[in-house]
Design an enzyme around this catalytic site. Structure first.
Site, PDB file in Angstrom:
ATOM      1  CD1 TRP A  12      51.233-119.644  52.127  1.00 27.18           C
ATOM      2  CD2 TRP A  12      51.670-118.364  53.919  1.00 27.18           C
ATOM      3  NE1 TRP A  12      52.189-118.717  51.778  1.00 27.18           N
ATOM      4  CE2 TRP A  12      52.475-117.931  52.854  1.00 27.18           C
ATOM      5  CE3 TRP A  12      51.780-117.724  55.145  1.00 27.18           C
ATOM      6  CZ2 TRP A  12      53.375-116.861  52.971  1.00 27.18           C
ATOM      7  CZ3 TRP A  12      52.677-116.661  55.269  1.00 27.18           C
ATOM      8  CH2 TRP A  12      53.457-116.248  54.195  1.00 27.18           C
ATOM      9  CE  LYS A  23      51.109-113.612  48.228  1.00 30.69           C
ATOM     10  NZ  LYS A  23      50.601-114.490  49.232  1.00 30.69           N
ATOM     11  CG  ASP A  78      45.142-118.217  52.985  1.00 31.17           C
ATOM     12  OD1 ASP A  78      44.946-117.349  52.111  1.00 31.17           O
ATOM     13  OD2 ASP A  78      46.207-118.329  53.617  1.00 31.17           O
TER      14      ASP A  78
HETATM   15  C1  LIG Z   1      51.083-114.711  50.737  1.00 28.19           C
HETATM   16  C2  LIG Z   1      50.188-115.627  51.490  1.00 28.19           C
HETATM   17  C3  LIG Z   1      49.940-115.454  52.862  1.00 28.19           C
HETATM   18  C4  LIG Z   1      50.577-114.370  53.676  1.00 28.19           C
HETATM   19  O1  LIG Z   1      50.023-113.171  53.355  1.00 28.19           O
HETATM   20  P1  LIG Z   1      50.421-111.802  54.119  1.00 28.19           P
HETATM   21  O2  LIG Z   1      49.474-110.843  53.502  1.00 28.19           O
HETATM   22  O3  LIG Z   1      51.858-111.543  53.806  1.00 28.19           O
HETATM   23  O4  LIG Z   1      50.193-112.011  55.569  1.00 28.19           O
HETATM   24  C5  LIG Z   1      49.060-116.320  53.467  1.00 28.19           C
HETATM   25  N1  LIG Z   1      48.467-117.319  52.781  1.00 28.19           N
HETATM   26  C6  LIG Z   1      48.698-117.517  51.471  1.00 28.19           C
HETATM   27  C7  LIG Z   1      48.004-118.634  50.752  1.00 28.19           C
HETATM   28  C8  LIG Z   1      49.562-116.672  50.783  1.00 28.19           C
HETATM   29  O5  LIG Z   1      49.791-116.869  49.482  1.00 28.19           O
END
Ligand SMILES: *Cc1c(COP(=O)(O)O)cnc(C)c1O
Length: 358
Positions: free
Chosen positions: A101, A195, A171
């Protein structure tokens, strides 16, 4: 049909109480005479939902008034482009590469400016958080980006980099609401909801107001933070049902005692699993102990065959989605807020039994 213990990395488990409430309100929410899905986003009934969600998030995360909360779509992945489009005034940003990511955030930024890699843990399959030396940071960068919790590799920061006047952005897709986060230390935080907050389709952005209003001219209207901030996340139709479920999750979390209380439970759950991994002669954690995630716990045995057998038998016993990410292999147990302590205790009991029999 019994509900299983779902260890999926995302979309993932939701609290049963939330699903039950949503079921009860499916045909008719409050006195509206309709389902939330059927409401105009401009109606008073819906305004109470979106405003209630924002107020609860502000309360739970202690978000200062100088920050905007935006309810967007496009997933955390859209943020990888929105950040450079909105924030790259000088045209450069710093990135710590701690997994896929983080890499994607840097790659997308490199389309719009210079994406400097200040450190990386790629040399050891991202099994640790690299040491950061502020002398290597660019004091002129428009932002400094980290992935706070690395969902795929199971690492997390326990100490934040000191970026001085450069806005720190994280993030927090897989650790939002799981541990206390001092919002005031950040220029911006963002998370896909699927999540730890609700269903897929909702992305939450928490951004300091002074970072708004600097978007590049080429920025698509829908990718401009200022537009969403000025319109209370209602420039267009927001993901109404996902925001409603998110509100129910926030209410549930509030009733559980908030983030501090949840953090204690999360530490307890993680300890149960890591203590067993550290004592087992069959299963091993893949992450350096000091950087272990509380949310995503990857582990392996020494044999591919045994991994496959474990995943299959665990599934049959009601412990599902334990297969690791293809880039790490083995297993991964994601134990977000909605996973009860009992789910982790039962998983460990099952692992012990499996170890004894194999
Ligand atoms: C799941 C995840 C993403 C991607 O998220 P999307 O909503 O599918 O774009 C990005 N960063 C982290 C840390 C994630 O766990």
């Amino acid at each position: 049909m019994n509900r299983v213990y779902n260890f999926s990395a995302g979309p993932s488990m939701l609290p049963e109480a939330v699903l039950q409430k949503a079921a009860d309100e499916m045909l008719c929410q409050g006195n509206s005479g309709m389902s939330v899905m059927e409401m105009s986003h401009r109606s008073a009934d819906y305004e109470a939902i979106i405003q209630g969600a924002e107020a609860l998030l502000r309360k739970l995360m202690n978000i200062p008034d100088t920050y905007k909360v935006l309810f967007l779509q496009g997933g955390a992945s859209s943020q990888f482009a929105m950040m450079p489009l909105n924030l790259m005034q000088k045209g450069k940003a710093d990135f710590v590469i701690t997994g896929q990511w983080a890499k994607k955030a840097a790659q997308e930024a490199a389309k719009y400016g210079v994406a400097n890699h200040v450190a990386s843990s790629a040399d050891k399959v991202f099994s640790y958080i690299p040491e950061l030396d502020p002398k290597t940071f660019d004091p002129d960068a428009d932002y400094f980006h980290i992935t706070y919790n690395n969902t795929i590799y199971g690492t997390r920061y326990t100490e934040l980099p000191d970026t001085g006047n450069v806005p720190l952005i994280a993030d927090i897709s897989s650790n939002i609401l799981s541990e206390p986060i001092d919002v005031s230390k950040f220029g911006m935080l963002y998370a896909g909801a699927q999540k730890n907050m609700g269903p897929a389709g909702l992305t939450v952005v928490i951004i300091r107001e002074d970072l708004l209003g600097h978007a590049k001219d080429i920025t698509p209207t829908m990718f401009n933070y200022q537009i969403h901030a000025d319109n209370g996340s209602m420039y267009n139709t927001p993901p109404t049902y996902a925001i409603y479920i998110c509100k129910l999750v926030l209410e549930w979390l509030d009733e559980m005692g908030g983030i501090e209380a949840m953090y204690e439970i999360n530490k307890k759950k993680a300890k149960i699993l890591y203590d067993y991994l550290d004592s087992s002669s069959m299963f091993h954690g893949t992450v350096v102990p000091k950087d272990r995630s509380l949310m995503n716990v990857p582990f392996v045995t020494d044999s591919e065959e045994l991994n496959a057998k474990f995943i299959k038998e665990a599934k049959a016993a009601g412990f599902v989605n334990l297969k690791g990410h293809r880039s790490v292999g083995g297993m991964r147990a994601s134990i977000y807020n909605a996973m009860p302590v009992e789910g982790v205790e039962k998983l460990v009991a099952f692992m012990k039994e499996f170890e004894k029999n194999n």
